[in-house]
Design an enzyme around this catalytic site. Structure first.
Site, PDB file in Angstrom:
ATOM      1  N   GLU A  21      29.193  30.561  44.990  1.00  0.00           N
ATOM      2  CA  GLU A  21      30.779  30.802  44.724  1.00  0.00           C
ATOM      3  C   GLU A  21      31.631  29.883  45.732  1.00  0.00           C
ATOM      4  O   GLU A  21      32.730  29.645  45.123  1.00  0.00           O
ATOM      5  CB  GLU A  21      31.046  32.173  44.807  1.00  0.00           C
ATOM      6  CG  GLU A  21      30.454  33.013  43.714  1.00  0.00           C
ATOM      7  CD  GLU A  21      30.661  34.685  43.967  1.00  0.00           C
ATOM      8  OE1 GLU A  21      31.495  35.242  43.135  1.00  0.00           O
ATOM      9  OE2 GLU A  21      30.230  35.065  45.197  1.00  0.00           O
ATOM     10  N   TYR A  53      60.862  35.267  39.270  1.00  0.00           N
ATOM     11  CA  TYR A  53      59.716  35.434  38.846  1.00  0.00           C
ATOM     12  C   TYR A  53      58.683  34.149  39.015  1.00  0.00           C
ATOM     13  O   TYR A  53      57.709  34.145  38.937  1.00  0.00           O
ATOM     14  CB  TYR A  53      59.249  36.201  37.495  1.00  0.00           C
ATOM     15  CG  TYR A  53      60.179  35.993  36.472  1.00  0.00           C
ATOM     16  CD1 TYR A  53      59.784  35.060  35.553  1.00  0.00           C
ATOM     17  CD2 TYR A  53      61.182  36.908  36.151  1.00  0.00           C
ATOM     18  CE1 TYR A  53      60.700  34.653  34.585  1.00  0.00           C
ATOM     19  CE2 TYR A  53      62.177  36.607  35.143  1.00  0.00           C
ATOM     20  CZ  TYR A  53      61.771  35.636  34.127  1.00  0.00           C
ATOM     21  OH  TYR A  53      62.454  35.366  33.176  1.00  0.00           O
ATOM     22  N   GLU A  73      39.692  41.807  48.357  1.00  0.00           N
ATOM     23  CA  GLU A  73      40.311  42.654  49.052  1.00  0.00           C
ATOM     24  C   GLU A  73      41.249  41.889  50.161  1.00  0.00           C
ATOM     25  O   GLU A  73      42.500  42.071  50.278  1.00  0.00           O
ATOM     26  CB  GLU A  73      39.510  43.666  49.808  1.00  0.00           C
ATOM     27  CG  GLU A  73      39.029  44.727  48.861  1.00  0.00           C
ATOM     28  CD  GLU A  73      37.605  44.446  48.119  1.00  0.00           C
ATOM     29  OE1 GLU A  73      36.976  45.455  47.554  1.00  0.00           O
ATOM     30  OE2 GLU A  73      37.376  43.117  48.104  1.00  0.00           O
ATOM     31  N   LYS A  98      38.953  39.634  38.632  1.00  0.00           N
ATOM     32  CA  LYS A  98      37.801  38.717  38.787  1.00  0.00           C
ATOM     33  C   LYS A  98      37.073  38.848  37.263  1.00  0.00           C
ATOM     34  O   LYS A  98      36.025  39.017  37.557  1.00  0.00           O
ATOM     35  CB  LYS A  98      37.300  38.634  39.945  1.00  0.00           C
ATOM     36  CG  LYS A  98      36.204  37.483  40.184  1.00  0.00           C
ATOM     37  CD  LYS A  98      35.460  37.755  41.475  1.00  0.00           C
ATOM     38  CE  LYS A  98      34.671  36.476  41.963  1.00  0.00           C
ATOM     39  NZ  LYS A  98      34.054  36.693  43.281  1.00  0.00           N
TER      40      LYS A  98
END
Length: 120
Positions: A21, A53, A73, A98
């Site tokens: 990863e 935005y 996190e 994810k």
């Protein structure tokens, strides 16, 4: 309280705990709700009083492109702090997904709220 939202913002990130990863970019999806009093923007029809935005989306994309994380996190916490500070947002709810991380699930991730709800 008014809410400005961004749904389905896709960003490519280096994120994960496994060695493989750390060598690839993975697609993340961000859904964001942000408290913002829209009344002055509405009455003046002036972008300077709105929560832009596009600017928020660009800031998120820039930040994610320049960083690496092991955990969602960590990314969620850092992004929420960045947005609260850089855009003077009083409250936000962020869903950070994810997709594909768990092959037998359509999506995984987390949902956080930061700041104080209420009138701005």
């Amino acid at each position: 309280m008014d809410i400005v939202f961004i749904e389905g913002l896709c960003v490519d990130a280096t994120i994960g705990v496994f060695d493989w990863e750390r060598k690839i970019k993975q697609r993340l999806r961000i859904d964001l709700e942000m408290a913002w009093d829209i009344r002055q923007a509405a009455s003046t029809d002036d972008l300077q009083y709105a929560l832009d935005y596009k600017a928020v989306s660009d800031r998120i994309s820039e930040h994610v492109a320049g960083t690496e994380y092991e955990l969602l996190e960590s990314l969620a916490e850092e992004l929420s702090e960045l947005l609260l500070n850089d855009f003077s947002i009083s409250w936000l709810r962020m869903k950070l997904s994810k997709p594909g991380a768990v092959p037998t699930a359509s999506n995984v991730g987390l949902l956080i709220e930061r700041g104080q709800r209420g009138d701005r």
